[in-house]
Design a protein around this motif. Sequence first.
Motif, PDB file in Angstrom:
ATOM      1  N   LEU A  94      -6.600   3.327   4.061  1.00  0.00           N
ATOM      2  CA  LEU A  94      -6.113   3.453   5.430  1.00  0.00           C
ATOM      3  C   LEU A  94      -6.782   2.443   6.351  1.00  0.00           C
ATOM      4  N   GLY A  95      -6.001   1.861   7.251  1.00  0.00           N
ATOM      5  CA  GLY A  95      -6.537   0.984   8.284  1.00  0.00           C
ATOM      6  C   GLY A  95      -6.140   1.530   9.638  1.00  0.00           C
ATOM      7  N   LEU A  96      -7.009   1.363  10.633  1.00  0.00           N
ATOM      8  CA  LEU A  96      -6.751   1.933  11.951  1.00  0.00           C
ATOM      9  C   LEU A  96      -6.999   0.911  13.050  1.00  0.00           C
ATOM     10  N   VAL A  97      -6.033   0.799  13.956  1.00  0.00           N
ATOM     11  CA  VAL A  97      -6.253   0.065  15.205  1.00  0.00           C
ATOM     12  C   VAL A  97      -6.116   1.095  16.321  1.00  0.00           C
ATOM     13  N   PRO A  98      -7.246   1.515  16.934  1.00  0.00           N
ATOM     14  CA  PRO A  98      -7.189   2.547  17.971  1.00  0.00           C
ATOM     15  C   PRO A  98      -6.922   1.960  19.347  1.00  0.00           C
ATOM     16  N   GLN A  99      -6.832   2.842  20.331  1.00  0.00           N
ATOM     17  CA  GLN A  99      -6.614   2.405  21.713  1.00  0.00           C
ATOM     18  C   GLN A  99      -7.804   1.584  22.208  1.00  0.00           C
ATOM     19  N   GLY A 164      -9.825  -6.285  16.563  1.00  0.00           N
ATOM     20  CA  GLY A 164      -9.587  -5.067  15.791  1.00  0.00           C
ATOM     21  C   GLY A 164      -8.461  -5.238  14.792  1.00  0.00           C
ATOM     22  N   VAL A 165      -7.420  -5.960  15.190  1.00  0.00           N
ATOM     23  CA  VAL A 165      -6.303  -6.238  14.278  1.00  0.00           C
ATOM     24  C   VAL A 165      -6.778  -7.136  13.131  1.00  0.00           C
ATOM     25  N   ALA A 174      -3.276  -0.137   2.473  1.00  0.00           N
ATOM     26  CA  ALA A 174      -1.895   0.172   2.086  1.00  0.00           C
ATOM     27  C   ALA A 174      -1.143   0.821   3.240  1.00  0.00           C
ATOM     28  N   VAL A 175      -1.877   1.589   4.049  1.00  0.00           N
ATOM     29  CA  VAL A 175      -1.266   2.297   5.183  1.00  0.00           C
ATOM     30  C   VAL A 175      -2.004   1.904   6.461  1.00  0.00           C
ATOM     31  N   LEU A 176      -1.258   1.409   7.439  1.00  0.00           N
ATOM     32  CA  LEU A 176      -1.826   1.000   8.719  1.00  0.00           C
ATOM     33  C   LEU A 176      -1.449   2.015   9.789  1.00  0.00           C
ATOM     34  N   VAL A 177      -2.454   2.477  10.529  1.00  0.00           N
ATOM     35  CA  VAL A 177      -2.226   3.437  11.613  1.00  0.00           C
ATOM     36  C   VAL A 177      -2.547   2.758  12.936  1.00  0.00           C
ATOM     37  N   GLU A 199       2.307  -8.811  12.737  1.00  0.00           N
ATOM     38  CA  GLU A 199       1.797  -9.543  11.575  1.00  0.00           C
ATOM     39  C   GLU A 199       0.960  -8.620  10.684  1.00  0.00           C
ATOM     40  N   ALA A 200       0.141  -7.771  11.310  1.00  0.00           N
ATOM     41  CA  ALA A 200      -0.703  -6.855  10.543  1.00  0.00           C
ATOM     42  C   ALA A 200       0.125  -5.840   9.757  1.00  0.00           C
ATOM     43  N   SER A 201       1.258  -5.425  10.309  1.00  0.00           N
ATOM     44  CA  SER A 201       2.066  -4.390   9.667  1.00  0.00           C
ATOM     45  C   SER A 201       2.987  -4.932   8.582  1.00  0.00           C
ATOM     46  N   ARG A 202       3.122  -6.250   8.518  1.00  0.00           N
ATOM     47  CA  ARG A 202       4.052  -6.850   7.557  1.00  0.00           C
ATOM     48  C   ARG A 202       3.664  -6.499   6.117  1.00  0.00           C
ATOM     49  N   GLY A 203       4.609  -5.926   5.380  1.00  0.00           N
ATOM     50  CA  GLY A 203       4.384  -5.634   3.966  1.00  0.00           C
ATOM     51  C   GLY A 203       3.605  -4.371   3.680  1.00  0.00           C
ATOM     52  N   ARG A 204       3.344  -3.550   4.709  1.00  0.00           N
ATOM     53  CA  ARG A 204       2.611  -2.310   4.441  1.00  0.00           C
ATOM     54  C   ARG A 204       3.214  -1.160   5.259  1.00  0.00           C
TER      55      ARG A 204
END
Length: 268
Positions: A94-99, A164-165, A174-177, A199-204
């Motif tokens: 899991l990957g996270l980009v918070p507020q 952060g990104v 595998a999963v971006l939140v 760009e970060a979400s591409r392919g996941r």
Amino acid sequence: DVADAPGAGALVLKGGAVSFRGVGFSHAGRSRSIKDVDIDIEAGSFVGVCGPSGAGKSTILRLLFRFYDPETGAVAIDGQDLTGVTQESLRDALGLVPQDVVLFNDTLRANVAYGKPDATEVEIIEALERAQLGEFLRRLPDGLDTKVGERGLKLSGGEKQRVGVARTIIKNPAVLVLDEATSALDSQTEKEVQGALAEASRGRTTISVAHRLSTIAEADRIFVMDEGEIAEVGTHEALLKLGGIYAGMWKRQSETGEGRSGEAQTAG
């Protein structure tokens, strides 16, 4: 309080599909936070989660990260119940980009490499380029050795979010939140950060919990929560036609200017 089950194995990734099946959970001292939640997220898809304050959006994320276990039902990734896998392997996936991205009073290099401690300099620079910070990096006299200050105070809000990104890109989850990842930014900065997030979400598999609906207008599917339940599901266009909770939220945000960037995206 959450512990690995005896004999728990590592999560085996097969694409990053996420599912909630009949999930219910209540925080201590509160009435039920979420109930009978069913969510299916295909591997590689981009979904949005929205709803009024207190609808249960944050609880969904906490259960996915397994900060809590559900009281009823099951949360799974690629068909594997999260209670049966190690927490370390789950959070590796899991990957996270918070507020509010937390940066350390260290170098730009160290802050990006936090996502992958053994990253090479080439990997760090590539992650910054993909996070649309390449030009910013080239302007810095000390380059990657630039100190960002306590909690990143030497950076603008948009630059902080993009670091952060970059950190998430280099981790390659595998999963971006995305948890309200642009809600603290002004509309112009938000547009800049949105490019990095795309760009970060591409392919996941990407799950975006959003206050600003413009950030999820292009999602494959949007789950609208209300009072702890999934109230509506559909694309942006389908939910507008439905004329329910989502349509009402969109109308209010459009009137105050928050939804305008999304209207432009949809029109495009």
